[in-house]
Design a protein around this motif. Structure first.
Motif, mmCIF file in Angstrom:
data_model
loop_
_atom_site.group_PDB
_atom_site.id
_atom_site.type_symbol
_atom_site.label_atom_id
_atom_site.label_comp_id
_atom_site.label_asym_id
_atom_site.label_seq_id
_atom_site.Cartn_x
_atom_site.Cartn_y
_atom_site.Cartn_z
ATOM 1 N N THR A 1 0.841 -1.202 0.000
ATOM 2 C CA THR A 1 0.000 0.000 0.000
ATOM 3 C C THR A 1 0.873 1.248 0.000
ATOM 4 N N LEU A 2 0.543 2.193 -0.886
ATOM 5 C CA LEU A 2 1.236 3.486 -0.965
ATOM 6 C C LEU A 2 0.272 4.592 -0.570
ATOM 7 N N PHE A 3 0.831 5.599 0.085
ATOM 8 C CA PHE A 3 0.030 6.761 0.473
ATOM 9 C C PHE A 3 0.453 7.944 -0.378
ATOM 10 N N ILE A 4 -0.470 8.483 -1.139
ATOM 11 C CA ILE A 4 -0.213 9.632 -2.013
ATOM 12 C C ILE A 4 -0.714 10.869 -1.275
ATOM 13 N N SER A 5 0.197 11.829 -1.062
ATOM 14 C CA SER A 5 -0.190 13.032 -0.306
ATOM 15 C C SER A 5 0.547 14.250 -0.846
ATOM 16 N N THR B 1 -5.383 17.753 -0.645
ATOM 17 C CA THR B 1 -6.078 16.466 -0.705
ATOM 18 C C THR B 1 -6.762 16.277 -2.046
ATOM 19 N N LEU B 2 -7.406 17.340 -2.521
ATOM 20 C CA LEU B 2 -8.052 17.255 -3.834
ATOM 21 C C LEU B 2 -7.019 16.982 -4.930
ATOM 22 N N ARG C 1 -4.282 13.143 -8.679
ATOM 23 C CA ARG C 1 -3.041 12.590 -9.195
ATOM 24 C C ARG C 1 -2.927 11.078 -8.926
ATOM 25 N N ALA C 2 -3.540 10.615 -7.848
ATOM 26 C CA ALA C 2 -3.358 9.219 -7.444
ATOM 27 C C ALA C 2 -3.801 8.246 -8.536
ATOM 28 N N THR D 1 -10.135 7.489 -0.576
ATOM 29 C CA THR D 1 -8.870 7.600 0.162
ATOM 30 C C THR D 1 -7.771 8.021 -0.797
ATOM 31 N N LEU D 2 -6.599 8.198 -0.239
ATOM 32 C CA LEU D 2 -5.413 8.495 -1.041
ATOM 33 C C LEU D 2 -4.464 7.303 -1.046
#
Length: 483
Positions: free
Chosen positions: A44-48, A61-62, A67-68, A109-110
């Motif tokens: 799992t990757l978190f895009i922020s 966040t938007l 982009r995610a 989610t991101l």
């Protein structure tokens, strides 16, 4: 076709259904054995995005959410996959690798999920870990601005390391077995119904009535003991013995005005059981107290003498040639049945049967016996039975359950009618007992057109042979009867 009919077909053809299900189970098992197990791993990757305030957090966040999905799609780009392939310990093509990797965004989610499959749990974990690293690298390369002092608007970090799952995710044994069993049952039932719809053989009284125009006279059940004891039917109290008694009674009502009866027993094609039925019918009638003569008129394939344990070297042909009288050529069986064999086999059976001498012989035996039963060849292959029909009162036609086709039965009846013969009735022969219960009628059995080398001996020793002046004409278990 309603459910009851389908169930009846399945019950009648249960062996076919069982074989189909068994074959399907074997195929399913073979498929499971030859299908390589597949293992999976998930990272799992978190895009922020870096943010300094509430407004920045909302905007970031938007932006990260938009982009995610793009990075989930770019994760399977050829360049990314090539770098993953180069880092793996095994050689694999980009196209194969693309089929082993799935990326998706967890809804609302991101989080970017990387799901991988491979032939071992270690390799699946390795692919997931390397793919995650390459996605982070891709995000960094694309999002890092040229000005080093400006922070990257989007960053990717590992939120969950690649998992290790020692249990195979495919094939699913229970799913494979369930689907295989269900398909096998459906195919078995559909095949049984299709075979029944395509089956043109005679199996019911309705089939017989439709093809002959007459109701079924008797049904003879299959009896495994017949092969060992073909002449003990009348002595027993089973359903087969009762079936012959029913047949004997029905034949007595077939021609009420006649004081004497001459009956041809024949079938549409060979191997329908005519010799067995003719012989046991003659024995059954003899036990009712009537004088009975059984004639083997099948000059092409005589079998009655072997069945009775008597001699066939002297018979009808011997009488026709003038080498013996009718009384000298006739033998008596221990059951009380008189027997006239074929004698030497002629090269032209049809021509012999269609002679005045043969007609005179038939007239002579009619005058001497209450019942004359003639075992004749089948109707369709040769014309012998049709010739005999012109000299007798009627015919008893045999049809073998599940073997004789409706068209063969119809053609046999047409030949009987073509020569002006009379059909006393039809016997459905060799009927399985389960089929008797299914169709709800009578009795059933038959033996076969020829008995080959099987020559059963009579149930009791034959009476001693008398030796008149013409003793040289015969030898064997039978004795001559003078009337």
């Amino acid at each position: 076709m309603d459910l009851r009919q389908v169930l009846g077909i399945v019950r009648a053809r249960w062996k076919f259904v069982i074989v189909t299900v068994g074959f399907g189970a074997l195929l399913t098992t073979a498929l499971l054995l030859y299908t390589a197990p597949t293992y999976s791993s998930t990272s799992t990757l978190f895009i922020s995005t870096p943010a300094t305030g509430a407004a920045d957090t909302y905007t970031g966040t938007l932006t990260a959410g938009q982009r995610a999905q793009s990075y989930a799609d770019l994760a399977k780009d050829n360049e990314v996959l090539q770098r993953v392939a180069d880092r793996l310990d095994i050689k694999t093509s980009i196209s194969d690798l693309r089929g082993q990797i799935e990326t998706s965004i967890v809804e609302s989610t991101l989080l970017l999920k990387v799901n991988t499959t491979a032939e071992s749990p270690e390799l699946a974990q390795q692919i997931a870990s390397i793919e995650s690293d390459e996605i982070i690298r891709l995000v960094k390369n694309l999002e890092t601005p040229s000005d080093a002092e400006i922070p990257a608007p989007i960053i990717a970090r590992v939120a969950g390391k690649a998992s290790f799952n020692p249990s195979a995710v495919a094939p699913d044994i229970y799913l494979y077995l369930g689907v295989g069993l269900a398909l096998s049952i459906l195919i078995g039932i559909a095949g049984a119904v299709l075979r029944d719809l395509l089956d043109t053989s005679v199996k019911t009284g309705e089939d017989v009535e439709a093809m002959t125009g007459n109701a079924l006279m008797a049904t003879l059940p299959f009896d495994a003991l017949v092969k060992k004891q073909p002449l003990s039917i009348e002595e027993g109290s089973g359903s087969l013995g009762e079936a012959f008694r029913v047949l004997r009674t029905n034949l007595q009502f077939a021609n009420l005005d006649a004081t004497r009866q001459m009956i041809v027993v024949t079938s549409a094609v060979p191997d329908e059981g005519k010799t067995f039925v003719a012989t046991n019918l003659a024995i059954s009638m003899a036990k009712s107290g009537r004088s009975v003569l059984l004639i083997d008129a099948d000059f092409r394939n005589p079998n009655v003498a072997d069945l009775l344990g008597l001699e066939n070297s002297v018979g009808a042909i011997t009488v026709l040639l003038g080498r013996a009288t009718l009384e000298q050529a006739t033998q008596e069986h221990v059951s009380g049945v008189s027997f006239l064999g074929t004698g030497p086999r002629p090269p032209n059976p049809s021509e012999v049967l269609d002679t005045q001498a043969m007609r005179d012989l038939m007239s002579a035996v009619r005058a001497q016996y209450d019942i004359v039963i003639v075992d004749a060849p089948p109707m369709l292959p040769v014309a012998d039975a049709a010739i005999l029909l012109t000299e007798v009162d009627g015919a008893l036609l045999l049809a073998r359950f599940g073997s004789t086709s409706r068209e063969q039965l119809r053609q046999a009846v047409s030949r009987i009618e073509a020569v002006g013969g009379r059909l006393f009735g039809t016997v459905l022969n060799r009927t399985p007992r389960k089929a008797i219960g299914k169709y709800g009628y009578g009795y059933g059995y038959g033996y076969g057109y020829g008995y080959g080398d099987n020559k059963p001996a009579p149930s009791r020793p034959a009476k001693p042979e008398r030796k008149p002046a013409t003793a040289g004409l015969m030898s064997g278990a039978g004795r001559r009867v003078r009337r």
